[in-house]
Design an enzyme around this catalytic site. Structure first.
Site, mmCIF file in Angstrom:
data_model
loop_
_atom_site.group_PDB
_atom_site.id
_atom_site.type_symbol
_atom_site.label_atom_id
_atom_site.label_comp_id
_atom_site.label_asym_id
_atom_site.label_seq_id
_atom_site.Cartn_x
_atom_site.Cartn_y
_atom_site.Cartn_z
ATOM 1 N N GLY A 173 0.575 -1.439 -2.298
ATOM 2 C CA GLY A 173 0.050 -0.011 -2.600
ATOM 3 C C GLY A 173 -1.120 -0.102 -3.399
ATOM 4 O O GLY A 173 -1.817 -1.279 -3.403
ATOM 5 N N ILE A 174 -1.580 0.878 -4.213
ATOM 6 C CA ILE A 174 -2.714 1.157 -4.657
ATOM 7 C C ILE A 174 -2.420 0.990 -6.233
ATOM 8 O O ILE A 174 -1.438 1.468 -6.793
ATOM 9 C CB ILE A 174 -3.341 2.476 -4.279
ATOM 10 N N GLY A 175 -3.344 0.597 -6.958
ATOM 11 C CA GLY A 175 -3.207 0.578 -8.539
ATOM 12 C C GLY A 175 -3.011 -0.826 -8.795
ATOM 13 O O GLY A 175 -3.500 -1.699 -8.375
ATOM 14 N N ALA A 176 -2.857 -1.041 -10.267
ATOM 15 C CA ALA A 176 -2.691 -2.195 -11.200
ATOM 16 C C ALA A 176 -1.911 -3.369 -10.706
ATOM 17 O O ALA A 176 -1.996 -4.687 -10.887
ATOM 18 C CB ALA A 176 -2.580 -2.036 -12.595
ATOM 19 N N GLU A 179 -1.550 -0.337 4.384
ATOM 20 C CA GLU A 179 -2.549 0.640 4.553
ATOM 21 C C GLU A 179 -3.910 0.312 4.036
ATOM 22 O O GLU A 179 -5.181 0.295 4.706
ATOM 23 C CB GLU A 179 -2.207 1.947 3.556
ATOM 24 N N GLY A 228 0.364 6.416 1.873
ATOM 25 C CA GLY A 228 1.381 6.248 2.857
ATOM 26 C C GLY A 228 2.726 5.621 2.122
ATOM 27 O O GLY A 228 3.401 4.986 3.062
#
Ligand code: COA
Length: 434
Positions: free
Chosen positions: A214-217, A237, A335
């Protein structure tokens, strides 16, 4: 007509192209590192000429000049995924957010999301007149099919990528040849907390797994912890530089993937120029539209599929809030749920939500008795599988409410465990023991 003649006829200056945008129309723009740059700047420069033009976009990296307060009234913004600058626009009430899964955006375009004009960034055409959508495939083809007017900035710095991500010169109305660097996403090096989370996640990843990050740190910290694994694959994604590093080391090779073997499948990437160079004409990375990549049924075809996403808070039942902080819309669902469901459907799949145990400099526990008032549930308690913090792993699937609460308290930050235990004892009428 020969495509080269067609091309010459369509070459425009941004000032000419924007004349085809009318008051009250809706403009769908590309996003992330492939967001167009010249048209937004030209629109902002001429904003007084427009009234109430609706602009749809998703994540924006860097500045979008149309977000300036002076453009309000001339332009309105609508998005189903906020980033730092679009969040400000929504907070100033100069734009709004609508909840929607990323995978549904292509089918919504032209229906629920009107699309008069499509504005995207691509490569210049190849010898057959095809332009690659480069680092961002997403919803571009759907918008280009739906729009009455298609404006494309053909940037010679955009990498030429493979997959299902080509559009033809014949589909474009205004071609704006240009040359500017792509927006970069530079992630801070992961700290101790992120590295500990990465190690716990890595313990759940078997050799031969296919990963979504996913997205982020968190994602790049997880990737660092996977350096000793073998034959990993990617169906995600998005991804960033961490995937490139493991592909170079041969750890990610897609050899055991059961769908698109040998290929890292993605809909968009965000990272540094090194990553953009890496995907240029790289046959091992394939870009597909988001309704394909994020479809749970497609995801599920990957045996040993492991999704790894992050969140903002989790309550003691296992309800996950990933996109809001109370009433504040922070990002969007993207997603997350599609990958959790796809991984759950996959043979030997696992769905992981990984987060630091605290936020705001350690002053707030992300594991809470109740979600903050107003928070939206992103991943429901029925979908949730693994929750990971720097203190360990809680497997919630199949666990009762009481066992879920016990397991979650065990991976909460020690400073917040007494208060959580108090709530546990009130709720379940028994003593909490570590
Ligand atoms: N209460 C108050 N503040 C909180 C909080 C909470 N429960 N949780 C986080 N915050 C604060 C953090 O302290 C941080 O503040 P700062 O910027 O001042 O340091 C900020 O909110 C962001 O939190 P952080 O955890 O650092 O965010 P991130 O960049 O790692 O992204 C998500 C995490 C959850 C926002 C991001 O993964 C996301 O949008 N997920 C949903 C979509 C998704 O999963 N997409 C991928 C599917 S393919």
């Amino acid at each position: 007509m020969n495509w080269k003649e067609d091309y010459k006829r369509k070459v425009s200056k941004p000032e000419e192209a924007i004349r085809d945008i009318r008051d009250s129309q809706c403009v769908v723009m590309g996003h992330a590192a492939a967001a167009p740059r010249l048209i937004p700047q030209t629109l902002a420069d001429h904003c007084e000429d427009y009234n109430d033009v609706l602009i749809f976009h998703m994540t924006t990296l860097g500045d979008n000049p149309c977000y300036q307060p002076r453009c309000y009234g001339h332009f309105r913004h609508v998005s189903n995924f906020l980033s730092a600058n679009s969040r400000e626009v929504v907070e100033r009430r100069e734009g709004d957010f609508f909840p929607a899964y990323f995978k549904d955006v292509p089918s919504m375009i032209g229906n629920d999301i009107p699309c008069d004009v499509a504005v995207f960034q691509t490569t210049p055409p190849n010898d057959e007149g095809y332009c690659s959508l480069g680092v961002s495939c997403d919803y571009a083809k759907a918008a280009i099919r739906a729009a009455k007017t298609v404006i494309v900035e053909t940037n010679d710095k955009m990498p030429f990528t493979y997959g299902d991500d080509m559009i033809h010169v014949s589909q474009i109305d205004h071609i704006i040849p240009c040359s500017y660097p792509l927006q970069e996403l530079i992630l801070p090096a992961p700290g101790e907390v992120e590295l500990a989370i990465g190690r716990h996640c890595a313990s759940l990843v078997a050799d031969g797994s296919t990963l979504q990050l996913g997205i982020g740190a968190i994602p790049d910290a997880v990737l660092q912890a996977l350096a000793d694994k073998n034959d990993l694959g990617i169906h995600s994604e998005m991804f960033s530089n961490g995937v490139m590093e493991l592909m170079r080391k041969g750890v990610i090779n897609g050899r055991r993937k059961t769908l698109h073997p040998g290929k890292a499948v993605v809909t968009f990437i965000m990272g540094t120029n090194e990553l953009y160079d890496f995907v240029n004409e790289n046959p091992n990375v394939e870009f597909y539209p988001v309704d394909y990549v994020n479809s749970p049924l497609v995801i599920a075809k990957n045996e040993r599929m492991i999704s790894i996403n992050s969140c903002l808070e989790v309550d003691l039942q296992g309800q996950v809030a990933s996109e809001t902080i109370g009433m504040r819309q922070y990002s969007g669902i993207g997603g997350q749920v599609d990958f959790i469901r796809g991984a759950s459907l996959a043979r030997e799949g696992k769905a992981i939500i990984a987060m630091p145990s605290t936020a705001a400099g350690g002053t707030i526990s992300r594991i809470k008795p109740f979600l903050t008032e107003g928070a939206a549930v992103s991943t429901s308690r029925n979908d949730v599988d693994y929750i990971v913090t720097e203190y360990g792993i809680a497997r919630l699937k199949g666990r009762t409410l009481q066992h879920r609460a016990e397991d979650l308290i065990r991976i909460a930050h020690p400073d917040f465990r007494p208060a959580l235990a108090e709530e546990y004892e009130r709720r379940f009428h028994c003593t909490y023991t570590e």
